[in-house]
Write an enzyme that holds these catalytic residues in place. Sequence first.
Site, PDB file in Angstrom:
ATOM      1  CE  LYS A  39       9.951   3.210  14.626  1.00 30.24           C
ATOM      2  NZ  LYS A  39      10.132   1.710  14.814  1.00 30.24           N
ATOM      3  CE1 TYR A 277      -1.308  28.787  35.527  1.00 29.35           C
ATOM      4  CE2 TYR A 277       0.202  27.928  34.125  1.00 29.35           C
ATOM      5  CZ  TYR A 277      -0.878  28.688  34.428  1.00 29.35           C
ATOM      6  OH  TYR A 277      -2.013  28.751  33.442  1.00 29.35           O
TER       7      TYR A 277
HETATM    8  C1  LIG Z   1      11.585   1.461  14.611  1.00 32.54           C
HETATM    9  C2  LIG Z   1      11.916   0.205  14.003  1.00 32.54           C
HETATM   10  C3  LIG Z   1      13.112   0.299  13.503  1.00 32.54           C
HETATM   11  C4  LIG Z   1      14.435   1.368  13.602  1.00 32.54           C
HETATM   12  O1  LIG Z   1      14.869   1.059  14.790  1.00 32.54           O
HETATM   13  P1  LIG Z   1      16.015   2.125  15.288  1.00 32.54           P
HETATM   14  O2  LIG Z   1      16.684   1.678  16.708  1.00 32.54           O
HETATM   15  O3  LIG Z   1      15.541   3.332  15.393  1.00 32.54           O
HETATM   16  O4  LIG Z   1      17.174   1.998  14.204  1.00 32.54           O
HETATM   17  C5  LIG Z   1      13.693  -1.032  12.740  1.00 32.54           C
HETATM   18  N1  LIG Z   1      12.763  -2.017  12.580  1.00 32.54           N
HETATM   19  C6  LIG Z   1      11.363  -1.978  13.291  1.00 32.54           C
HETATM   20  C7  LIG Z   1      10.630  -2.953  12.922  1.00 32.54           C
HETATM   21  C8  LIG Z   1      11.023  -0.821  13.806  1.00 32.54           C
HETATM   22  O5  LIG Z   1       9.946  -0.849  14.302  1.00 32.54           O
END
Ligand SMILES: *Cc1c(COP(=O)(O)O)cnc(C)c1O
Length: 384
Positions: A39, A277
């Site tokens: 993701k 700035y």
């Molecule tokens: C983001 C996510 C993960 C992965 O989590 P990490 O801590 O990056 O390993 C696993 N399951 C779900 C549902 C997530 O949203």
Amino acid sequence: MTKPLSYSWLEIRERALISNIRAHRRLLDRGVKLLAVLKSNAYGHGLELTARVCERSHQVDMLGVAGLNEALTLKQEGINLPILVLSYFRPFISHDLITALSQKISFAIYEEEQLKALEQAAKKCGKVANVHLKLETGMARLGVSCEQAVIFLKRILSSPYLKLEGVATHFATAESQDHWFLNEQLNNFNNFLSKVKNLLPKDLYEHTACTAAITTSPKSQRNLVRLGIGLYGLWPSTNNKQMVQKNHPNFDLKPALTWKTQIIQIQNLPAKTPVGYDCSFVTKRPTVMATLPIGYWDGYDRKLSNRGSVIIHGTKCKIIGKICMNITMVDVTEIPNVKVGDEVVLLGKQKNEEITADEIATLTETINYEVVTRINPQLPRVLV
Ligand SMILES: *Cc1c(COP(=O)(O)O)cnc(C)c1O
């Protein structure tokens, strides 16, 4: 490698990604499958590129994304691995759902509306929709409560258009030292599964573990795990790092990402010159200043102004003045023979120096997850 035509770019090390996958696989019980979480543009590393590496590694069984749009992009790019949409899709865009159902895309579900939309799409194209019941066991974010889940489960099992492929939950505190709340959630998960044991299909995926749980809670592994941050070579937390290194001294993570740019101008400034700035920095001595084509638009956090550093010729150089939208200034007085076009590392290693996502996270009061996912997705990512 040809240098991309851009002012800053990310190099992603394939070998590091594969080494991180292997390192986690070695901690899995026999037969446990691995889902790679891609993701948020693969945690900033580049969605398609990371998916290709996962596919080539032959060590990944499934990919996970947040939304249906990411899954469809991957399928358009020819990615063949099955994909689980972990969080959301818009139930009213039915042509997207129809495309998804013919392409090994499964859905985490928690609302009746989602079931109806999937059923309609499945009916239209003569397919069955694979679904994972997302169970709310204590995270209080997204899912069906354990009380309502029995009815919800029966509703799925009674539909000719839905196949129950998995049951899942997500932990709230897997990254912390103390696992009492994780164990509480795991108990809720187990209690639910034993209540409905007789109804469940034999080939069901049960999955709960994120990176931190994979490495510190073997009993959370079930038959599928969801590897996120660890895939990219980053630790879920300092606590987690300490626990893992104590129990598995040979376990090693390799950060996969290096963020680079080049110097676009060098200026010699006399002492007492205000910089940038708000004139927030004033030189104390005659200063050689390098200007970099990078700013907060690129995802380079403005909180690093007058605090962070970059690496040039293997030496750390301090950021001076406020980080602008597209430009940042650094002090290169101590760097001999520095010139326009020299390579600058913003995040990652150069020679013996390194700037980690954790260091930037500390300076900007956030977590490494946010540092890497904030890097502007328009910047080119190249595999090295
Ligand atoms: C983001 C996510 C993960 C992965 O989590 P990490 O801590 O990056 O390993 C696993 N399951 C779900 C549902 C997530 O949203």
